[in-house]
Design an enzyme around this catalytic site. Structure first.
Site, short mmCIF file in Angstrom:
data_model
loop_
_atom_site.label_atom_id
_atom_site.label_comp_id
_atom_site.label_asym_id
_atom_site.label_seq_id
_atom_site.Cartn_x
_atom_site.Cartn_y
_atom_site.Cartn_z
N PHE A 142 57.22 35.38 38.86
CA PHE A 142 58.61 35.10 39.20
C PHE A 142 58.67 34.77 40.69
O PHE A 142 58.38 35.61 41.54
CB PHE A 142 59.56 36.27 38.90
CG PHE A 142 60.99 35.88 39.16
CD1 PHE A 142 61.72 35.21 38.19
CD2 PHE A 142 61.59 36.12 40.39
CE1 PHE A 142 63.03 34.78 38.44
CE2 PHE A 142 62.90 35.70 40.65
CZ PHE A 142 63.61 35.04 39.67
N ASP A 232 53.09 35.81 47.78
CA ASP A 232 54.54 35.95 47.70
C ASP A 232 54.86 37.44 47.77
O ASP A 232 54.78 38.16 46.78
CB ASP A 232 55.07 35.32 46.41
CG ASP A 232 56.60 35.46 46.30
OD1 ASP A 232 57.18 36.25 47.06
OD2 ASP A 232 57.19 34.77 45.45
N LYS A 261 64.13 39.01 50.99
CA LYS A 261 64.81 40.26 50.60
C LYS A 261 65.00 41.24 51.77
O LYS A 261 65.93 41.07 52.54
CB LYS A 261 64.05 40.90 49.44
CG LYS A 261 64.08 40.02 48.18
CD LYS A 261 63.70 40.79 46.96
CE LYS A 261 63.42 39.91 45.74
NZ LYS A 261 64.63 39.42 45.08
C1 LIG Z 1 58.32 37.66 44.18
C2 LIG Z 1 59.61 36.93 44.33
N1 LIG Z 1 59.62 35.70 44.87
C3 LIG Z 1 60.76 35.02 45.03
C4 LIG Z 1 61.97 35.53 44.63
C5 LIG Z 1 63.24 34.73 44.80
O1 LIG Z 1 64.04 35.26 45.78
P1 LIG Z 1 65.60 34.85 45.87
O2 LIG Z 1 66.29 35.47 44.70
O3 LIG Z 1 66.06 35.40 47.18
O4 LIG Z 1 65.64 33.35 45.82
C6 LIG Z 1 62.01 36.81 44.07
C7 LIG Z 1 63.30 37.39 43.62
O5 LIG Z 1 63.37 38.35 42.88
C8 LIG Z 1 60.80 37.53 43.90
O6 LIG Z 1 60.78 38.74 43.36
#
Ligand SMILES: Cc1ncc(COP(=O)(O)O)c(C=O)c1O
Length: 404
Positions: A142, A232, A261
């Site tokens: 994700f 990530d 976040k």
């Molecule tokens: C590992 C990871 N990458 C990217 C994102 C995307 O972040 P955003 O919701 O701020 O676009 C998330 C969101 O849950 C995430 O958990």
């Protein structure tokens, strides 16, 4: 006389797109680990906005930093420099042991940034033929919700009926170094691979921890094949796992971190790609950016986040209280709980036959907020400021609901 409907939940149902199915709790106030709903009922927040609230709701240091900055300047756009920007980039680069920072706002934008930068680096530095770049990702990933990102999602809800999809991605099973190695060794795909994009722990998938040695294996395969390892850490980073970065658990240093976040302190969206001069240096003016990325308010808050993380206490709390949480969760009866996974104050609890949604609904009625994922799993990620007794109370409540 016509009566105006002011019930917020009714208005949400009526006027908001139904792209979420929130629990029936309407929050009005929040402090630390506690939120209070519009009826004055308190709940312990065991989700912490998917780790965006690692420091809890309205942490006094972060609110003070925001208020100081609100009195000075909030936005200039990157057309001009401002006095929070350079220091923010320098401090974040230092925290990550890297050299350069590219700030954006949401996590998905940081991921998009990494995709663009890796491709450009592949063409400019690695000599990959134009438009041939490949990025390896992992099943169950994700990384956000943009059209390009959902193009390599294995989640049907996230992906179906949003095509046509962006090409240039190959997905292999999470934790499977042999599969990764095969794509890299394949004469057709291998030379085109510019990056491997990996969540050190897959959050949305249910807080799935890969087998020991996996991240170190990804690091070494990336190094030997000249591909960038992009971690990530948007959800796993900034204290959540008991480390500043989850990659540290295997002493792995990627070529780039993606952060988001918690970087915005639960106040504003702040994300960033943090990497080397060689990698981020490929971008020239006009090739990437964002009106709000790196704005003064965001930078001032993120600088306080970085200062708090530099002290190391949040990481220690997460490691210590996380051990307590995992020990307690590990004692839940096997007939009901099929697995507990995670690291630090971060856990996925999977049930043999109960739906995660139903468990979360019951938890909410007893004053604990958590979130289900993929049917029969719930995610627990309390703010790292939670006390031992608050955590014990939440775990008692979870035990009571799970065994009821
Ligand atoms: C590992 C990871 N990458 C990217 C994102 C995307 O972040 P955003 O919701 O701020 O676009 C998330 C969101 O849950 C995430 O958990």
């Amino acid at each position: 006389m016509t009566e105006t409907v002011t019930d917020p939940a009714f208005l949400t149902g009526q006027y908001s797109a139904h792209n979420y199915a929130p629990l029936p709790v309407v929050v009005a106030h929040a402090t630390g680990v506690w939120v209070t709903d519009v009826h004055g009922r308190s709940y312990l927040d065991m989700l912490a906005a998917y780790s965006a609230l690692n420091f809890g709701h309205r942490h006094p240091r972060l609110i003070a930093a925001a208020q100081r900055q609100l009195e000075r300047v909030t936005l200039v756009s990157r057309a001009f420099d401002h006095d929070q920007f350079g220091p923010f980039c320098a401090e974040l680069a230092e925290l990550a042991g890297m050299q350069m920072v590219l700030p954006m706002n949401t996590g998905a934008e940081a991921v998009e940034t990494a995709i663009k930068v890796s491709r450009k680096w592949g063409y400019a530095v690695r000599g990959v033929p134009a438009d041939q770049a490949l990025i390896i990702v992992f099943d169950g990933n994700f990384h956000g919700r943009t059209t390009t990102i959902i193009s390599f999602s294995s989640d049907k809800d996230a992906r179906d009926e949003f095509g046509p999809y962006t090409p240039g991605f190959v997905s292999v099973p999470f934790g499977d170094l042999a599969a990764l190695s095969r794509v890299l060794a394949d004469p057709e795909t291998g030379p085109r691979v510019v990056a491997v994009l990996v969540e050190p722990i897959q959050g949305e998938a249910g807080v799935v921890v890969p087998p020991p040695g996996f991240l170190a294996g990804v690091r070494s395969l990336c190094s030997s094949h000249g591909a960038l390892m992009i971690a990530d850490e948007i959800q796993s980073g900034l204290g959540r796992t008991g480390h500043t970065f989850a990659c540290e658990a295997e002493d792995v240093v990627p070529d780039a971190y993606l952060l988001g976040k918690a970087l915005g302190g639960g106040i504003v969206p702040v994300s960033a790609m943090v990497s080397s001069r060689e990698v981020l240096g490929v971008l020239k003016p006009g090739q990437h950016g964002s009106t709000f990325g790196g704005n003064p308010l965001a930078c001032a808050i993120a600088r306080e986040v970085i200062a708090m993380l530099r002290e190391g206490t949040f990481q220690t709390r997460s490691a210590e209280l996380g051990a307590r949480m995992h020990e307690r969760l590990g004692q839940l009866p096997e007939e009901v709980v099929s697995g507990v996974h995670g690291r630090g104050l971060w856990a996925g609890v999977s049930f043999t036959s109960r739906s995660g949604r139903e468990v979360c609904e019951q938890l909410a009625t007893r004053g604990v907020l958590a979130k289900e994922t993929h049917g029969n799993t719930i995610r627990l990620a309390p703010p790292l400021v939670i006390t031992e007794s608050e955590l014990d109370w939440a775990l008692d409540t979870i035990e009571a609901v799970v065994t009821s």
